[in-house]
Design an enzyme around this catalytic site. Structure first.
Site, PDB file in Angstrom:
ATOM      1  N   GLY A 138       0.931  -1.233   0.137  1.00  0.00           N
ATOM      2  CA  GLY A 138      -0.066   0.106  -0.005  1.00  0.00           C
ATOM      3  C   GLY A 138       0.866   1.467  -0.036  1.00  0.00           C
ATOM      4  O   GLY A 138       2.113   1.215   0.336  1.00  0.00           O
ATOM      5  N   THR A 181       5.039   1.763   6.357  1.00  0.00           N
ATOM      6  CA  THR A 181       3.724   1.354   6.650  1.00  0.00           C
ATOM      7  C   THR A 181       3.067   2.644   7.285  1.00  0.00           C
ATOM      8  O   THR A 181       3.703   2.973   8.181  1.00  0.00           O
ATOM      9  CB  THR A 181       3.468   0.062   7.383  1.00  0.00           C
ATOM     10  OG1 THR A 181       2.146   0.392   7.938  1.00  0.00           O
ATOM     11  CG2 THR A 181       4.647   0.012   8.679  1.00  0.00           C
ATOM     12  N   ASP A 225       0.523   2.599   8.986  1.00  0.00           N
ATOM     13  CA  ASP A 225      -0.015   1.832  10.364  1.00  0.00           C
ATOM     14  C   ASP A 225       1.022   1.987  11.454  1.00  0.00           C
ATOM     15  O   ASP A 225       0.740   1.701  12.777  1.00  0.00           O
ATOM     16  CB  ASP A 225      -0.536   0.548  10.182  1.00  0.00           C
ATOM     17  CG  ASP A 225      -1.595   0.356   9.209  1.00  0.00           C
ATOM     18  OD1 ASP A 225      -2.325   1.424   8.941  1.00  0.00           O
ATOM     19  OD2 ASP A 225      -2.165  -0.732   9.029  1.00  0.00           O
ATOM     20  N   MET A 250      -7.317   4.801   9.202  1.00  0.00           N
ATOM     21  CA  MET A 250      -6.749   3.401   8.874  1.00  0.00           C
ATOM     22  C   MET A 250      -5.995   2.996  10.040  1.00  0.00           C
ATOM     23  O   MET A 250      -5.633   3.546  10.985  1.00  0.00           O
ATOM     24  CB  MET A 250      -5.641   3.660   7.829  1.00  0.00           C
ATOM     25  CG  MET A 250      -6.574   3.831   6.080  1.00  0.00           C
ATOM     26  SD  MET A 250      -5.134   3.460   5.034  1.00  0.00           S
ATOM     27  CE  MET A 250      -6.244   3.224   3.543  1.00  0.00           C
ATOM     28  N   GLU A 310      -9.631   1.616  11.817  1.00  0.00           N
ATOM     29  CA  GLU A 310     -10.396   0.647  11.222  1.00  0.00           C
ATOM     30  C   GLU A 310     -10.747  -0.818  11.953  1.00  0.00           C
ATOM     31  O   GLU A 310     -11.394  -1.568  11.584  1.00  0.00           O
ATOM     32  CB  GLU A 310     -10.139   0.716   9.854  1.00  0.00           C
ATOM     33  CG  GLU A 310      -8.622   0.040   9.578  1.00  0.00           C
ATOM     34  CD  GLU A 310      -8.202  -0.018   8.127  1.00  0.00           C
ATOM     35  OE1 GLU A 310      -7.051   0.191   7.921  1.00  0.00           O
ATOM     36  OE2 GLU A 310      -8.846  -0.360   7.396  1.00  0.00           O
ATOM     37  N   ILE A 324      -5.195  10.169   3.636  1.00  0.00           N
ATOM     38  CA  ILE A 324      -4.226  10.409   4.261  1.00  0.00           C
ATOM     39  C   ILE A 324      -2.925   9.755   3.883  1.00  0.00           C
ATOM     40  O   ILE A 324      -1.823   9.913   4.397  1.00  0.00           O
ATOM     41  CB  ILE A 324      -4.559   9.985   5.805  1.00  0.00           C
ATOM     42  CG1 ILE A 324      -4.683   8.465   5.960  1.00  0.00           C
ATOM     43  CG2 ILE A 324      -5.738  10.630   6.337  1.00  0.00           C
ATOM     44  CD1 ILE A 324      -4.532   7.974   7.488  1.00  0.00           C
ATOM     45  N   ARG A 325      -2.987   8.777   3.052  1.00  0.00           N
ATOM     46  CA  ARG A 325      -1.656   8.249   2.540  1.00  0.00           C
ATOM     47  C   ARG A 325      -1.318   8.294   1.402  1.00  0.00           C
ATOM     48  O   ARG A 325      -0.174   8.150   1.051  1.00  0.00           O
ATOM     49  CB  ARG A 325      -1.806   6.618   3.036  1.00  0.00           C
ATOM     50  CG  ARG A 325      -2.657   6.032   2.146  1.00  0.00           C
ATOM     51  CD  ARG A 325      -2.478   4.582   2.067  1.00  0.00           C
ATOM     52  NE  ARG A 325      -2.932   3.970   0.882  1.00  0.00           N
ATOM     53  CZ  ARG A 325      -2.980   2.467   0.560  1.00  0.00           C
ATOM     54  NH1 ARG A 325      -3.118   1.646   1.675  1.00  0.00           N
ATOM     55  NH2 ARG A 325      -3.430   2.218  -0.581  1.00  0.00           N
TER      56      ARG A 325
END
Ligand code: F6P
Length: 458
Positions: A89, A209, A211, A254, A310, A368-369
């Site tokens: 991603g 990432t 995340d 996310m 999420e 946002i990414r």
């Protein structure tokens, strides 16, 4: 400290002895060792508290290899051909990493052949027919201002044998992989296959990432940009919530298994009344449950704002719903939609209690990414890329670069994919969130927080 810490193997593999004088050697001659510049062989301590060190007794303290240029290197730059691939991603800053890899390799080491493989690991496989892009200082000029990756990306592994065949066919000496945990597992398998074939090809990763869930890193690049971007949604959600009677705004961000984006965005834009993350389960119903506390908040304050990662509340879906979830091409379980569940449950609950509700739902999702890296992440990306080039030219392989306790280090890929960095429900970060939001430590009975290993930055 996790009990298994003692068994962690921090040793990074190397392709062979370093016999080539580095083009950076004259620069290094003038450099003195200081608190900020450690010697080549110096190592960075894994622990940062006295109690952790004391618990280890008299044995050697675990440590990571320091990143940075070496006076002697493994590869002769004039005969080195480099490949770069971006997988998984998107994340802010990928182009910054590409640009800095290319400029460091070219300008400082004098490497003249750098190729970009297109669309992740697909780029190595003949049947996809993706072209290979020549990367030069000129061709990467200005790409940092763009979001995404100029090379394209894809999820999923490809046949490892074919990837290594391609590297051999093209005479690649070093492969840089910019990717998340799935991509790093792929990079590890590529390095292992190269080892089986006994070829001198290095594989060095720059973990990516939004995340922020890769362990043994203070923080992953792009994360700061992503949560900063998320604050815009929180700001808007607050305006909406307080501008209507019974205003409740829900922002879904996310963060599949780790709630870092939700926590940091909520702290940065300190408007949230509730932050829901995967690491801290909650209950909707019953005394002290989410709905009861939410109603109380709306009664007292007139409105409320909920920020949900999420991956939050996955335990609230029925087994049948959860089993229906598939996995994506990276092998990640597709999650149930906590945003939809929150909307349904809040709407039904307010109606049942005769309370007026104006529910607003914001899911900024990919917004946002896909943005370019902010200045902080730009610096971080550049420095990670420099560290990756130094490591690779020195012959390090099967490793990623990272920053641990604020120092750039080499981490075996095996470690970087061994677990997941998660928000510690007993840690400082989560407690700051509780303090900033005022939400109770536990929302509902039986909703026990998870235990997380101490391998992350928070
Ligand atoms: O890379 C992590 C991530 O951005 C997660 O936060 C999100 O759940 C997922 O990727 C989305 O994946 P995809 O790009 O495949 O839709």
């Amino acid at each position: 400290m996790a009990s298994s810490d003692a068994d962690i193997d921090f040793e990074v593999r190397t392709l062979g002895p370093r016999t080539v004088p580095s083009p950076l050697a004259p620069l290094l001659e003038r450099r003195r060792t200081s608190h900020h510049a450690v010697e080549e062989g110096d190592r960075i301590l894994f622990d940062d508290t006295r109690s952790s060190s004391e618990r280890r007794g008299d044995g050697e303290l675990p440590s990571l290899e320091a990143a940075g240029p070496r006076r002697k290197i493994f590869f002769d730059p004039s005969k080195t051909r480099v490949g770069i691939v971006t997988c998984g991603g998107l994340c802010p800053g990928i182009n910054n990493v590409i640009r800095a890899l290319v400029s460091e390799l070219t300008t400082h080491y004098g490497v003249r052949r750098i190729h970009g493989f297109r669309n992740g690991y697909q780029g190595f496989i003949p049947e996809y027919g993706h072209d290979v892009v020549d990367l030069t200082v000129e061709s990467v000029d200005g790409i940092a201002a763009l979001g995404g990756t100029i090379l394209g990306s894809s999820r999923g592994e490809q046949d490892i044998g074919q990837v290594v065949d391609c590297l051999e066919r093209m005479g690649i000496s070093i492969l840089f992989v910019i990717g998340g945990d799935g991509s790093m597992r792929g990079a590890q398998r590529i390095a292992e296959e190269i080892g089986r074939r006994d070829r001198p090809i290095g594989v060095v990763g720059v973990p990516k990432t939004i995340d922020n869930d890769i362990p043994f890193l203070d923080q992953s690049f792009g994360f700061q940009t992503a949560f900063s971007e998320a604050t815009r949604s929180i700001r808007s959600a607050k305006v909406e919530a307080r501008s209507a009677p019974g205003g409740v705004s829900v922002v879904k961000l996310m963060g599949r298994h780790s709630g870092f984006i939700a926590c940091y965005a909520a702290l940065a834009q300190n408007d949230a009344d509730f932050v829901l993350i995967p690491e801290v389960p909650f209950a909707f119903d019953g005394p002290g449950g989410f709905l009861e506390v939410l109603r109380a908040k709306v009664r007292s304050q007139g409105h409320a704002l909920v920020v949900a990662a999420e991956g939050a509340g996955q335990e609230l879906f029925t087994e049948a719903e959860a089993e229906g979830g598939l996995v994506d091409a990276s092998g990640n379980k597709r999650l149930q939609d906590v945003g939809r569940l929150l909307r349904q449950r809040i709407t039904a609950d307010f109606a049942a209690h005769g309370m007026e509700l104006n529910l607003r739902y914001i899911d900024p999702s990919y917004v946002i990414r896909s943005v370019p890296a902010n200045p902080y992440d730009s610096v971080y990306c550049t420095r990670l890329a420099h560290a990756a080039v130094h490591a690779a030219m020195a012959g390090r392989t099967n490793m990623v670069v990272g920053r641990w306790r604020r120092r750039f280090v080499h981490i075996p890929i095996q470690l970087a994919v061994s677990t997941r960095n998660r928000v510690d429900p007993n840690g400082d970060l989560w407690w700051s969130v509780l303090e900033a939001t005022g939400q109770p430590a536990s929302l509902g009975e039986g909703a026990e927080a998870i235990e997380v290993p101490a391998f992350g930055g928070q």
